[in-house]
Design a protein around this motif. Structure first.
Motif, PDB file in Angstrom:
ATOM      1  N   GLU A 171       3.558   5.720  -5.640  1.00 15.97           N
ATOM      2  CA  GLU A 171       4.076   5.642  -6.881  1.00 15.97           C
ATOM      3  C   GLU A 171       3.052   5.643  -7.915  1.00 15.97           C
ATOM      4  OE1 GLU A 171       7.452   5.508  -8.163  1.00 15.97           O
ATOM      5  OE2 GLU A 171       7.907   6.002  -6.202  1.00 15.97           O
ATOM      6  N   ASP A 172       1.710   5.089  -7.605  1.00 17.35           N
ATOM      7  CA  ASP A 172       0.917   4.974  -8.632  1.00 17.35           C
ATOM      8  C   ASP A 172      -0.348   4.545  -7.797  1.00 17.35           C
ATOM      9  OD1 ASP A 172      -0.827   4.343 -10.744  1.00 17.35           O
ATOM     10  OD2 ASP A 172       0.418   2.374 -11.483  1.00 17.35           O
ATOM     11  N   ASN A 173      -1.331   5.419  -7.256  1.00 17.46           N
ATOM     12  CA  ASN A 173      -2.483   5.149  -6.435  1.00 17.46           C
ATOM     13  C   ASN A 173      -3.552   4.622  -7.334  1.00 17.46           C
ATOM     14  OD1 ASN A 173      -2.305   8.252  -7.195  1.00 17.46           O
ATOM     15  ND2 ASN A 173      -4.677   8.020  -6.880  1.00 17.46           N
TER      16      ASN A 173
ATOM     17  N   LEU B 272      -5.835   8.180   0.964  1.00 14.48           N
ATOM     18  CA  LEU B 272      -6.441   7.339   0.322  1.00 14.48           C
ATOM     19  C   LEU B 272      -7.311   6.404   1.151  1.00 14.48           C
ATOM     20  CD1 LEU B 272      -3.314   6.669  -2.101  1.00 14.48           C
ATOM     21  CD2 LEU B 272      -5.722   7.890  -2.757  1.00 14.48           C
ATOM     22  N   LYS B 273      -7.117   6.504   2.234  1.00 11.28           N
ATOM     23  CA  LYS B 273      -7.871   5.437   3.461  1.00 11.28           C
ATOM     24  C   LYS B 273      -7.283   4.151   3.378  1.00 11.28           C
ATOM     25  CE  LYS B 273     -12.502   7.735   2.975  1.00 11.28           C
ATOM     26  NZ  LYS B 273     -11.747   9.131   3.187  1.00 11.28           N
TER      27      LYS B 273
ATOM     28  N   SER C   2       0.980  10.523   4.655  1.00 12.22           N
ATOM     29  CA  SER C   2      -0.288  11.590   4.333  1.00 12.22           C
ATOM     30  C   SER C   2      -1.077  11.163   3.185  1.00 12.22           C
ATOM     31  CB  SER C   2       0.277  13.046   4.366  1.00 12.22           C
ATOM     32  OG  SER C   2       0.789  13.162   3.000  1.00 12.22           O
ATOM     33  N   ARG C   3      -0.370  10.495   2.210  1.00  7.58           N
ATOM     34  CA  ARG C   3      -0.912   9.888   1.054  1.00  7.58           C
ATOM     35  C   ARG C   3      -1.792   8.791   1.329  1.00  7.58           C
ATOM     36  NH1 ARG C   3      -2.895  11.486  -2.874  1.00  7.58           N
ATOM     37  NH2 ARG C   3      -2.438   9.761  -4.444  1.00  7.58           N
TER      38      ARG C   3
ATOM     39  N   SER D 232       0.940  -1.233   0.131  1.00  6.08           N
ATOM     40  CA  SER D 232       0.176  -0.092  -0.173  1.00  6.08           C
ATOM     41  C   SER D 232       0.972   1.360  -0.008  1.00  6.08           C
ATOM     42  CB  SER D 232      -1.142  -0.044   1.242  1.00  6.08           C
ATOM     43  OG  SER D 232      -1.837  -1.101   1.258  1.00  6.08           O
ATOM     44  N   ALA D 233       1.798   1.165   0.637  1.00  7.89           N
ATOM     45  CA  ALA D 233       2.694   2.297   0.940  1.00  7.89           C
ATOM     46  C   ALA D 233       3.464   2.598  -0.635  1.00  7.89           C
ATOM     47  CB  ALA D 233       4.094   2.192   1.700  1.00  7.89           C
TER      48      ALA D 233
END
Length: 278
Positions: free
Chosen positions: A35-37, A181-182, A176-177, A29-30
């Protein structure tokens, strides 16, 4: 050794491939957050990111940000050079689409997380976890996972050992991202963000001390394969039995210790005056 105990490690790269099932969700997830949500949504390319890269190319004559998805990075790392040109970017897009058609998302992510360079000669997340934290993947904290996920963008600039301040800024941005993105809770975010930096260089940890045997094996490998001995990922097995080697080693140490005790204190060899000057 003959009974599968590590006595040494030589090479230009540290790489320990793992199956995607062995990589914790927190770590994957990190990387996705960093890199590519939209990794699980697109078909290999991110139109918005590519549009931004194209605009920069038109304005400045060169590509400053690649707009690369994880799939495009897999294409680049396995098949292409790192040069920033329009032709290479086109090939990257073409290969990414083919990869998405041939492999599943977990398979693509597995290739990426095993291939990516993460600084300090570490390639792949398992090697990075060992190099920076001396841990297995399942032992990494959320903060440590985010720190490792921050490395692909610039392994030297965001290296937590060399540039801890920059690395922390990058780590906190990734956290924070993940919150946005929950992927993590507010509590997880606060705890990870306030955690201290614990990264440090962790070298190889042999199972057995046998440096003379290891050096003989290294010389033989170089004799057989030349300089490629350091890049082929070879496993070299020697005839040494770990238990016999350990017994021999202990016997020598004990013999020297007993000898020293039998002869007692033998006066200093010399006296050195310290002046306090370097």
């Amino acid at each position: 050794t003959s009974d599968n105990k590590k006595i040494a490690e030589f090479g230009e790269k540290r790489r320990s491939p793992v199956d995607i099932s062995e990589i914790p969700t927190t770590l994957t997830s990190a990387f996705i957050a960093a890199e590519d949500n939209r990794f699980y949504e697109h078909g290999g390319i991110d139109i918005i990111g590519l549009g931004r890269a194209a605009a920069q190319l038109i304005q400045s004559g060169r590509i400053k940000t690649g707009g690369s998805t994880i799939t495009m990075q897999v294409a680049k790392n396995f098949f292409l050079t790192r040069e920033r040109t329009f032709v290479r970017k086109f090939n990257e897009i073409f290969l990414a689409i083919q990869i998405e058609q041939a492999l599943t998302k977990p398979e693509i992510l597995e290739l990426y997380l095993n291939k990516i360079y993460l600084g300090n000669r570490a390639y792949g997340v398992k090697a990075a976890a060992q190099v920076y934290y001396g841990k297995n993947l399942d032992e990494l904290s959320l903060a440590e996972s985010a720190m490792i996920a921050g490395l692909p963008k610039a392994p030297s600039r965001f290296n937590p050992i060399v540039n801890p301040d920059r690395a922390k800024i990058r780590r906190d941005w990734i956290l924070s991202r993940m919150l946005e993105l929950k992927m993590i809770s507010s509590l997880d975010y606060s705890e990870a963000k306030n955690s201290e930096l614990t990264a440090g260089y962790h070298g190889i940890q042999p199972d057995l001390a046998a440096p003379y045997v290891a050096e003989m094996a290294r010389q033989k490998a170089v004799e057989l394969f030349g300089s490629e001995a350091y890049t082929l990922g070879l496993n070299v097995y020697v005839t040494t039995d770990s238990e016999l080697q350990a017994s021999a080693q202990n016997a020598v140490v004990k013999g020297l210790d007993d000898y020293d005790k039998r002869h007692g204190y033998r006066e200093p060899l010399d006296h050195v005056e310290l002046t306090g000057e370097e």
